[in-house]
Structure formats: C-alpha cells, structure tokens
Motif scaffolding. Sequence first.
Motif, PDB file in Angstrom:
ATOM      1  N   SER A 468       0.818  -1.201   0.000  1.00 40.11           N
ATOM      2  CA  SER A 468       0.000   0.000   0.000  1.00 40.11           C
ATOM      3  C   SER A 468       0.856   1.257   0.000  1.00 40.11           C
ATOM      4  O   SER A 468       2.067   1.225   0.199  1.00 40.11           O
ATOM      5  N   TRP A 469       0.182   2.390  -0.189  1.00 41.54           N
ATOM      6  CA  TRP A 469       0.869   3.669  -0.095  1.00 41.54           C
ATOM      7  C   TRP A 469       1.343   3.916   1.326  1.00 41.54           C
ATOM      8  O   TRP A 469       2.353   4.575   1.549  1.00 41.54           O
ATOM      9  N   GLY A 470       0.606   3.401   2.312  1.00 44.36           N
ATOM     10  CA  GLY A 470       1.068   3.551   3.686  1.00 44.36           C
ATOM     11  C   GLY A 470       2.433   2.934   3.876  1.00 44.36           C
ATOM     12  O   GLY A 470       3.304   3.483   4.549  1.00 44.36           O
ATOM     13  N   GLU A 471       2.646   1.764   3.260  1.00 40.75           N
ATOM     14  CA  GLU A 471       3.948   1.114   3.360  1.00 40.75           C
ATOM     15  C   GLU A 471       5.010   1.889   2.595  1.00 40.75           C
ATOM     16  O   GLU A 471       6.172   1.927   2.990  1.00 40.75           O
ATOM     17  N   SER A 472       4.619   2.495   1.479  1.00 36.47           N
ATOM     18  CA  SER A 472       5.621   3.204   0.684  1.00 36.47           C
ATOM     19  C   SER A 472       6.127   4.450   1.388  1.00 36.47           C
ATOM     20  O   SER A 472       7.087   5.063   0.944  1.00 36.47           O
ATOM     21  N   GLN A 473       5.489   4.837   2.512  1.00 37.19           N
ATOM     22  CA  GLN A 473       6.040   5.921   3.310  1.00 37.19           C
ATOM     23  C   GLN A 473       7.422   5.555   3.838  1.00 37.19           C
ATOM     24  O   GLN A 473       8.211   6.429   4.188  1.00 37.19           O
ATOM     25  N   CYS A 474       7.706   4.255   3.906  1.00 37.19           N
ATOM     26  CA  CYS A 474       9.014   3.806   4.376  1.00 37.19           C
ATOM     27  C   CYS A 474      10.046   3.741   3.254  1.00 37.19           C
ATOM     28  O   CYS A 474      11.200   3.388   3.505  1.00 37.19           O
ATOM     29  N   ALA A 475       9.642   4.046   2.029  1.00 37.02           N
ATOM     30  CA  ALA A 475      10.560   3.900   0.903  1.00 37.02           C
ATOM     31  C   ALA A 475      11.798   4.766   1.061  1.00 37.02           C
ATOM     32  O   ALA A 475      12.895   4.389   0.653  1.00 37.02           O
ATOM     33  N   TYR A 476      11.634   5.949   1.677  1.00 39.71           N
ATOM     34  CA  TYR A 476      12.802   6.818   1.824  1.00 39.71           C
ATOM     35  C   TYR A 476      13.816   6.198   2.772  1.00 39.71           C
ATOM     36  O   TYR A 476      15.025   6.374   2.617  1.00 39.71           O
ATOM     37  N   ARG A 477      13.343   5.446   3.784  1.00 40.75           N
ATOM     38  CA  ARG A 477      14.278   4.777   4.686  1.00 40.75           C
ATOM     39  C   ARG A 477      15.036   3.674   3.946  1.00 40.75           C
ATOM     40  O   ARG A 477      16.223   3.457   4.173  1.00 40.75           O
ATOM     41  N   VAL A 478      14.307   2.966   3.076  1.00 45.76           N
ATOM     42  CA  VAL A 478      14.949   1.917   2.290  1.00 45.76           C
ATOM     43  C   VAL A 478      16.004   2.522   1.372  1.00 45.76           C
ATOM     44  O   VAL A 478      17.137   2.042   1.289  1.00 45.76           O
ATOM     45  N   ALA A 479      15.644   3.601   0.679  1.00 44.34           N
ATOM     46  CA  ALA A 479      16.594   4.241  -0.229  1.00 44.34           C
ATOM     47  C   ALA A 479      17.801   4.792   0.518  1.00 44.34           C
ATOM     48  O   ALA A 479      18.929   4.769   0.013  1.00 44.34           O
ATOM     49  N   SER A 480      17.586   5.263   1.744  1.00 40.93           N
ATOM     50  CA  SER A 480      18.693   5.868   2.486  1.00 40.93           C
ATOM     51  C   SER A 480      19.744   4.850   2.906  1.00 40.93           C
ATOM     52  O   SER A 480      20.834   5.230   3.331  1.00 40.93           O
ATOM     53  N   ALA A 481      19.431   3.539   2.772  1.00 43.32           N
ATOM     54  CA  ALA A 481      20.442   2.522   3.066  1.00 43.32           C
ATOM     55  C   ALA A 481      21.611   2.609   2.093  1.00 43.32           C
ATOM     56  O   ALA A 481      22.692   2.078   2.356  1.00 43.32           O
ATOM     57  N   LEU A 482      21.405   3.287   0.962  1.00 42.95           N
ATOM     58  CA  LEU A 482      22.482   3.461  -0.017  1.00 42.95           C
ATOM     59  C   LEU A 482      23.488   4.526   0.417  1.00 42.95           C
ATOM     60  O   LEU A 482      24.606   4.583  -0.106  1.00 42.95           O
ATOM     61  N   TYR A 483      23.090   5.371   1.337  1.00 42.44           N
ATOM     62  CA  TYR A 483      23.922   6.498   1.755  1.00 42.44           C
ATOM     63  C   TYR A 483      24.728   6.110   2.996  1.00 42.44           C
ATOM     64  O   TYR A 483      24.205   5.419   3.869  1.00 42.44           O
ATOM     65  N   PRO A 484      26.014   6.434   3.109  1.00 40.94           N
ATOM     66  CA  PRO A 484      26.775   7.384   2.285  1.00 40.94           C
ATOM     67  C   PRO A 484      27.596   6.746   1.173  1.00 40.94           C
ATOM     68  O   PRO A 484      28.383   7.427   0.539  1.00 40.94           O
ATOM     69  N   GLU A 485      27.442   5.423   0.942  1.00 42.14           N
ATOM     70  CA  GLU A 485      28.253   4.819  -0.115  1.00 42.14           C
ATOM     71  C   GLU A 485      27.957   5.448  -1.465  1.00 42.14           C
ATOM     72  O   GLU A 485      28.848   5.652  -2.282  1.00 42.14           O
ATOM     73  N   TYR A 486      26.669   5.749  -1.707  1.00 45.77           N
ATOM     74  CA  TYR A 486      26.280   6.382  -2.959  1.00 45.77           C
ATOM     75  C   TYR A 486      25.973   7.856  -2.729  1.00 45.77           C
ATOM     76  O   TYR A 486      25.533   8.258  -1.644  1.00 45.77           O
ATOM     77  N   ASP A 487      26.153   8.622  -3.769  1.00 48.02           N
ATOM     78  CA  ASP A 487      25.880  10.049  -3.729  1.00 48.02           C
ATOM     79  C   ASP A 487      24.391  10.303  -3.485  1.00 48.02           C
ATOM     80  O   ASP A 487      23.537   9.480  -3.830  1.00 48.02           O
TER      81      ASP A 487
END
Length: 581
Positions: A468-487
Amino acid sequence: MGYTPHVLVIGGGVLGTGVARDLAIRGLDVTLVTERGLGTGTTRGLGVIESGARHSSDETLAKRLHSERQKLGQIAGDCIENTGGLMVSDSPAQGETLRKAADSASIPTDTIEGDDLREREPGLSDDVGRAVSAPDAVVDPFTLTLATASSAREYGATIRPHTTVTGIGVEEGTLDTVSLRHDPAPGAHPAAVQPVTDGGKPGVPGGEPDDADRTMPGEAAEEAKQFTAPSTDEIDPDYVVNAVGGRADEVASLAGLELGRQTVVESTLLVDANPPDTVVTYRSSDGEDTVVMPRRGRTAIGTMRKTVTDDDGAAASITDVRELEDRASEAVPALQNEETLRADSALSLQCSGGEAGHDHELLDHGDRDGCWGMTTIVGGSLTTHRYVAEQVADDVCAKFGIRRECQTDEIPLPTVEPLGAASDITDERPVVCDSLPVTQAELEAAFEACESPAIEEATLRLGTEFGSWGESQCAYRVASALYPEYDESVVATVLQAFLDEHWETQRPVLRGETLESATRTYRSYVETMALGDEAIHGEDSQDGEAADPGIDLDSFADGRETANRTRPLACERPTGGELSR
C-alpha cells in the motif's frame, strides 16, 4: 571443432533466461541482454505452476501442462512450494465437468466435500459444496529467473542486465550488427562511478594498513559513488531470439519488421488478507476462472485479460479491479472486506489461433518476412516456459545443422542466494521500517547484490515487497540505506524511480481512506523532500555549480535510532510510531 554460432537472446524474464540456458547447455555461444534487472518484470503475474487440471477440456494442453509441472518440480524444487490446488464452483454442473475432464487427461485429482473441504479451506463460500484437488504449485518467478540465469552462466552464457537493444541492422535480407546501450539508471544524471580515494568503498576500511587517511567505520570517503555513465557497443550475432513478451513488436520494429499481433494485458491484484493455504481456482457459472492464491503472506487474485491498442490501456482499469474483486469474493466472501493494495499488469502478445496464455508461436522472420536471422516468441507461460525454450533451441540448432538433445528437463537448477555472498548475514540492529521486516544490514546486502541499485529488485531479493501507499512511506528509509556509499543524487533517483512505478500499480485501487493516505504520502515526498526532476539532477546555480538536491540524507530515520523497534511478523500492521498516527 566446428564453428560455434553466437546467439543473442533479448529478454531477461523466465522465458528469455530459459532459452539462454538451453542453448548454452547445447554448447552454443550465448549472450542475453535485458533492459532491466533480471526477473524484475516477472513478478507482475500470479506465480502459479499449473497441473493442467483446469484446462483438461483440451486434453493435449492438459497433458503438456502436467508434464511440465512434474519436470519443473524435479529441476526447480528450491523455487517451488507444493501448495496443491482446489478447483471449485458454485455450479454443481461446472464442478462435475472439472472432475470428469481432469480424470480423462490422467491428472491425479481427488474430490473433497463437506467438513473435509471446510477444514482444508475455511474461507470458501458456503455455496461451494465440493472441490476437486489438483497438484498445482506456487513459484517465486524472480528466484526461478535468477536460478535459470545462473545455470546459463555456468554453461558459458554472458548475461547483461540494464542493456537495451537500440538498433538492428539488416543487410541484403539478413540480420547484421545489433547496437546496444548499457544504462543502469535511465533518466538519471549521467556520471561515472567516482574512484574511492583510499582504495576501499565509502564507509568501509580500505587501502594499505599504514595509510593514515583511510576510511574508518561510520565515516564516508571523500567521493561517493554515482551511477555509471551510459555506454554503447555493437555485436554481430549469428542469430537473434526475441523473447521480450509484450514488447516484442518494439524489438522487431528495429529491424523494420511488423508482428501483426494484438497486445494482451493480464492484470492481477494483491490484497491485504490472510492467504489461502492452496491455489484456489473458482469457475463461475459462465465458465470464467478466477485464481485466489498465497503470495508472500498476502492474497493474490487473477487474472483479468483484455486486448489493447496502445500504451494508454496497458494498466488495469478501475472496472478491471472491481470485476476481479467481485469474482474472487464469490469464492472467498471475506475478501470483500479487505483492502486491495495494488493492481499489477503484465503484457503479452496474442497468438494467431486464439488467446494469449499457454499457447505459443515461433515467428521465423526468414520464412515469414524474408529477413533471415531472428525468431520472435509469441505467447507461452510460466508453466510452459521450459518447453517453449526447448522448441526454440531445437529450431535454432537445426538452422546451423547442430544435433544435440535438450537436457533442461534433467539438469537441476542451482540453488541461488538472492543476497549473494551476504546470505548468512546476522544483524542485531533494529528493522529499518515497520512495514518491511528487514534490518539495515540486510538492505545493504540486497542493494549490493543488485548490479545497479533499485528498490524493487532489492525488496524482491529480500523476499518481500511494498504493497500500500502507507507502506511506501518507508521507501525513503529503504533508499537511504544506499547512503553514504552512494551520492545523494543516486539515492534521490532510486527513490523517484520506485515511486513512479509504484504509483502505476496504485492508481486503479485507490479510493476512500487509501486515496487520502496516498495523497498524504505524495505531499510528504514532493513538499518535504522536494522530490522531482530538479531535486534529483540538481539545478544549476548562478555560479555554475549544482544546487543542493534538497534532501538531507543525514537526517533520515533509518531505524538505527529506534531502540525499541523489533522485527514485525510478515503482514503485521504497525501499532505505534509514524505510520499509525
């Protein structure tokens, strides 16, 4: 030793990898290219390996499906869950027809009634008094594709994800040079991977022991990774197999060819409901079949088929969603009170003789169009993919005078670890998000296993997915796992790509409270984090330097600071914290 033909297979789904595997086992030189990551498009279907019982009115097809069900069970057991299946109907006449047809095709079935049926599937409608059991199974198409590609590699095939065919040359009626473009992040700001100054990767110790300025744990290196810049090259295959499914006409058009086949959209739903234990096939009084089945702790419903003439109709409509919901609720009434999380759509091409589905055609463009050097596959299914690949490999080998028997029905697929070398990872840190039962270390390992970072592929490698969209609120946390290795620009691009694709599956199902939730999430991403084209790529400032992307990744809540958060069970709804407010 004679000349070894070089075959280019276009398409990274279960069929394309199946063709590459069969040809490689037979000793041909094989290159497979796919526009996205391997198998990422395969999850839009139901994921059922059919026994053939519900198609037993066509005895030839039923026997073929049953044979393939047995073969896949032998070679791909690690990818298959033997749930069994139930064929049900609220029409006694339809139920009896199903049973007799299955018996005539020699498919092992059994009739279940009364209390035994209620014990097997308590959620079935009271109108269903009898069911026919069949040896159907559930498969993870993503893992199956990875295993098939791994086997192809073992036999010498070259696999190139994120590679698009941009041109196919034709010289005097024969396919010539094929132009390729490797682009790990279409639409992203093109920049090469920056070298790490200390010989290691950001956040990881590296370099020689006596380096005074090496990176220490918790610190970022001077240069963070960005996406690899797109590159192009050309190859000269001896033959091309077009196995991209519903987009096969686009590949054929690069060689000036037209397929003349209608595009079929097959839509499925993901519902936030306790799943059935088996694959339930409900046949209505008008003969329409609806499948209700388990999928990663939730319930999947399918399939709605329709033909379309352009991309505008290539997604499920609100009408499609309502009809699928109504049909499934006739078999399992409790579903009508549950939230539909999303509607997935997969494209296929219609065979000349009828519906898209298990049937298939091999379009030899030499015989058909006077252009030697390419075959396009039309049709086929998850259950028949190995059989179709065998037919393709037989045909290609015959064109080069090669006589080698198919062995894909005997050689087992290797066991694959979607997280690669980090499959045994242990991490005592809390989970990243209430909606996804994974830790920071698991997420980092999933992204590391991807050739190019992508949220969809990473979550598939973790055996989970956003609903759901409620779950996708966590997408930014998932994406932030790339940082700081990625720009930061990479993180923003990955997040934007996920949200764009997620929205396509959400639009047909949003209504009421779910629509309000989606609106809040959208406002959060767009206004709070300034996601958008300028935010991702940066806007040139007056002094010529790129402006701040507008996302402060250092302040992201990645789960590390929430000491009391524990790993939730699959599908557990959050009872506290941000998502429950």
